[in-house]
Each structure stands twice: as C-alpha cells, then as structure tokens.
Design a protein around this motif. Sequence first.
Motif, mmCIF file in Angstrom:
data_model
loop_
_atom_site.group_PDB
_atom_site.id
_atom_site.type_symbol
_atom_site.label_atom_id
_atom_site.label_comp_id
_atom_site.label_asym_id
_atom_site.label_seq_id
_atom_site.Cartn_x
_atom_site.Cartn_y
_atom_site.Cartn_z
ATOM 1 N N SER A 122 29.409 -16.366 -52.588
ATOM 2 C CA SER A 122 30.182 -15.659 -53.610
ATOM 3 C C SER A 122 31.002 -16.584 -54.501
ATOM 4 O O SER A 122 31.291 -16.237 -55.642
ATOM 5 C CB SER A 122 31.110 -14.628 -52.953
ATOM 6 N N VAL A 123 31.359 -17.760 -53.991
ATOM 7 C CA VAL A 123 32.245 -18.642 -54.776
ATOM 8 C C VAL A 123 31.514 -19.807 -55.432
ATOM 9 O O VAL A 123 32.014 -20.363 -56.421
ATOM 10 C CB VAL A 123 33.396 -19.190 -53.893
ATOM 11 N N SER A 124 30.351 -20.176 -54.918
ATOM 12 C CA SER A 124 29.716 -21.407 -55.382
ATOM 13 C C SER A 124 29.225 -21.333 -56.823
ATOM 14 O O SER A 124 29.369 -22.295 -57.588
ATOM 15 C CB SER A 124 28.567 -21.814 -54.455
ATOM 16 N N PHE A 125 28.657 -20.190 -57.237
ATOM 17 C CA PHE A 125 28.108 -20.112 -58.599
ATOM 18 C C PHE A 125 29.191 -20.128 -59.678
ATOM 19 O O PHE A 125 29.071 -20.885 -60.651
ATOM 20 C CB PHE A 125 27.214 -18.882 -58.751
ATOM 21 N N PRO A 126 30.255 -19.315 -59.563
ATOM 22 C CA PRO A 126 31.317 -19.413 -60.575
ATOM 23 C C PRO A 126 31.914 -20.815 -60.657
ATOM 24 O O PRO A 126 32.205 -21.316 -61.750
ATOM 25 C CB PRO A 126 32.364 -18.397 -60.107
#
Length: 267
Positions: A122-126
């Motif tokens: 959930s956090v890696s792409f942004p």
Amino acid sequence: MKDASAIIVVMAFFISWLGCWLPIAAISLKLLNWQPTKPLQPEQKLPLMVSLYLLAPLVLWGVIWFTNGSFANYGFVSSFAFLSSLALGFGLGSVSIVILFTCQFCLGWCYFKELNIKQLASVSFPILLIALLVGGIEELVFRGFLLTELARDYPLWTAAIISSLIFAVLHLVWEQRETLPQIPGLWLLGMMLVLARISDRSSLGIAWGLHSALVWAIATIDTAQLVTYTGKVSEWWTGKNQKPIAGVAGIICVLGTSLILWLSPLL
C-alpha cells in the motif's frame, strides 16, 4: 548571460528558484494552518517540497533560454538509452539497500517486523512516485545544472566537491536536528552520484535511477516501520536517528556502490 561566469549563473538560478517558490510556500502554509511556533509536520512538508521541486525545471528552462543552452547539456535527454540507464541505476540502488539491511540482519544489528510486510504493497507505489520526482529533480539541479556550470570554471573534481557540498547542506532546509549527522554521508552520496553521471557518459540516467531507488527503499522501510534495531551496536554504526546515511554501515554501502560504478562504467 551566455558568457557569464558559472557563479553568476548558479546564483541567478537559486535566487530565482527561491524567489518563485516563496509566495507559493506562504500561501501553502496559510492553507495548511501552520503555526510559526510549531514545527512542520510531515503532511505539511510534502506540499511544500512538491511545489519547490516542480518549479525547478521551469526556472532552469529560463536559465537555459538566457544562456542558449539545453537540457541535454545537463545530462537529461529523451531516449531509450536514457531509460535503460535509469532502470540500471534503480536496480543497483535497490540491490545495495537489500545488501545493507541483509548484512545488518545477519550481524544481529536489526530484525524485520514480519507483520508490517503487508504494508509494503500500500505504501511502496506512492513513495515510488515521490522518489522518482525527488531523484530526478535533484539530479537535474545538482549533478546536471550545478556540476556542469561549475565545471566550466573549475576542474571537474573541484566542481564535484563543491556541488556535493551544496547538495548536502541544502538538506538542512527541511530538518536540522536529524539531518546534521547525515551531512558527511550526504556529501559522499553526492560524490557517488557524480561518479554515476561520469560512468554514464555524462547522462543523468544511472544517477537518477540510483538516487530514486535509495530514496524509495529507505522511505518505504521507514513508513512501513519494517526494521527495528536491536541496540547490539552503537547507532553510529547503524545510523544516527535511524538514518542509514548517518552511520558507518551506510557509508560503507555508498563506498561499495561507488566502487562498482568506478570499475564498471555503464555497469
């Protein structure tokens, strides 16, 4: 400005960049209800940082127009080879971080919180998008524009030392207490990224990818709270304030990556 000295061109760029950004920063702080007596929170810093970075190419375009230069002179080109170099740099940066934390894990200096691994999706792409922006703009400004301009009036490695020092010191703008112990490591990181540009035949591809990978990997680990240090050794080994670049292990990682760049041009 075509025949102006490097110092004048550099000062004109940074003064223009800051001058264009300050009104935007003032409006942003007003909208964010920032109180001068309170430190900036991460959610308040992000809009300021993004607006500052998005302005850089526009201001640099103005400098290029006055000096009759081009973005290609600063190592930024539109080609498949550039994208390939960016991917190579990103891969090298990612592998270096994996090796850094794997070694610390094997030595018993840290352990991974398995329950937090699920947060990575959930956090890696942004964070990746922000890392690409930060890495690209900082490389365009410091290893592209600043290094190239200084190299007009000074020997290359003198220009590299000066540009890397400016790169390191300007990180104090966002955070002083945690950044101060990182200054030597940030300077060394800047020198490594200069070497990345040299190894890529003056292109910023490898440097951009490498820089972005380091920002992405470390920020993702911090955000997901994936790593916990055991306290087995001093934080001067693992990184002051849990910042890898402020510790001996992080410095060794930068030196090892630099050695790879030195021995293997274009990897």
